[in-house]
Design an enzyme around this catalytic site. Structure first.
Site, mmCIF file in Angstrom:
data_model
loop_
_atom_site.group_PDB
_atom_site.id
_atom_site.type_symbol
_atom_site.label_atom_id
_atom_site.label_comp_id
_atom_site.label_asym_id
_atom_site.label_seq_id
_atom_site.Cartn_x
_atom_site.Cartn_y
_atom_site.Cartn_z
ATOM 1 C CB CYS A 172 92.541 29.434 11.005
ATOM 2 S SG CYS A 172 92.099 29.243 9.279
ATOM 3 C CG HIS A 202 97.504 28.854 10.529
ATOM 4 N ND1 HIS A 202 97.068 28.078 11.567
ATOM 5 C CD2 HIS A 202 96.456 28.925 9.645
ATOM 6 C CE1 HIS A 202 95.808 27.700 11.315
ATOM 7 N NE2 HIS A 202 95.431 28.193 10.179
HETATM 8 N N1 GLN Z 1 88.401 24.617 7.966
HETATM 9 C C1 GLN Z 1 88.491 26.035 8.016
HETATM 10 C C2 GLN Z 1 88.615 26.674 6.632
HETATM 11 O O1 GLN Z 1 88.931 26.046 5.748
HETATM 12 C C3 GLN Z 1 89.683 26.462 8.872
HETATM 13 C C4 GLN Z 1 90.993 26.076 8.269
HETATM 14 C C5 GLN Z 1 92.173 26.334 9.204
HETATM 15 O O2 GLN Z 1 92.066 26.322 10.455
HETATM 16 N N2 GLN Z 1 93.357 26.544 8.626
HETATM 17 O O3 GLN Z 1 88.422 27.828 6.497
#
Ligand code: GLN
Length: 246
Positions: free
Chosen positions: A96, A197
């Site tokens: 992510c 995740h």
């Molecule tokens: N801030 C990034 C987004 O919103 C990554 C979010 C995350 O790592 N879950 O896409």
């Protein structure tokens, strides 16, 4: 190069959400269960120690605020060592927010741009609506059994792959990279990027072994000994069933 299998954990204090730490535990345990010594090298902000010794790098996720705190550091202190290590056969798993910053840039929903390090040919621009929920992917990694990967996504970023990057897989359930082209994640050189995740590797032991085996290749390592993954694959199967019920 040290004999100890080294997992390099990028920004453990800031880029570590939705159970990402479980990926570190999985890599360490699966190496130790094969009778090898394993260690975790924490790579926080600032000049980084012996990144050349790292076999697998892990770069977790983080909200826009955390990404803003580290993207300059990534370029200044980690970029060249990462490029060198990957060129030498080290593997990278990025999830992510980490995945986004290994690309060309991440642009927030407010239009702020965080320059990435361009290690993978992807670009990300946030949309208004967050993509949240279970993800099931049919992977493009040759010979990976099962050929599915399961995880959980929560992101505003929409990621688009350039010609040098190929998808990690095809979305069966969930939004994946951008909610439109049915791709999830990316693979380029020894780097795997994903929005999954959960954490990812405990429920996908086959992907963990794929990373470990590729990293051990540069040490002359061969096939990994078999492990009893019945518990891990039961968890994997459970997510698949839940996805099918929805
Ligand atoms: N801030 C990034 C987004 O919103 C990554 C979010 C995350 O790592 N879950 O896409």
């Amino acid at each position: 190069m040290t004999q100890t299998f080294t997992v390099g954990w990028l920004y453990p204090d800031l880029m570590n959400i939705y159970g990402d730490r479980g990926n570190i535990l999985t890599l360490v345990k699966r190496v130790e269960w094969r009778g090898l010594e394993a260690r975790v090298l924490e790579l926080g902000r600032g000049a980084a120690g012996a990144m050349d010794d790292v076999d697998v790098f892990f770069f977790g996720g983080g909200q826009d605020r955390e990404q803003a705190l580290i993207y300059d550091d990534l370029r200044e202190f980690k970029q060249h060592a990462l490029q060198r290590a990957v060129g030498d056969g080290a593997q990278v798993l990025a999830v992510c927010g980490g995945y986004q910053l290994l690309g060309h840039y991440y642009q927030t929903a407010d239009g702020e741009r965080y320059d990435g390090i361009g290690l993978i040919d992807v670009k990300t621009e946030a949309g208004k609506k967050r993509f949240i929920g279970d993800v099931v992917v049919r992977t493009e990694i040759d010979g990976l059994t099962p050929s599915t990967l399961v995880g959980f996504e929560n992101h505003s970023g929409r990621t688009f792959l350039g010609p040098a990057a190929k998808p990690l897989g095809k979305v069966i359930q969930g939004k994946g990279n951008n909610g439109s082209d049915k791709t999830e994640g990316c693979m380029q050189d020894g780097i795997i990027g994903t929005y999954m995740h959960g954490s990812l590797l405990p429920k996908n032991p086959h992907l963990a072994d794929h990373l470990i085996a590729r990293a051990l290749r540069r040490r002359g390592g061969g096939a990994l000994s078999h492990l009893d993954d019945s518990a891990e694959l039961a968890a994997h199967g459970w997510i698949l069933q839940r996805a099918q019920r929805r």
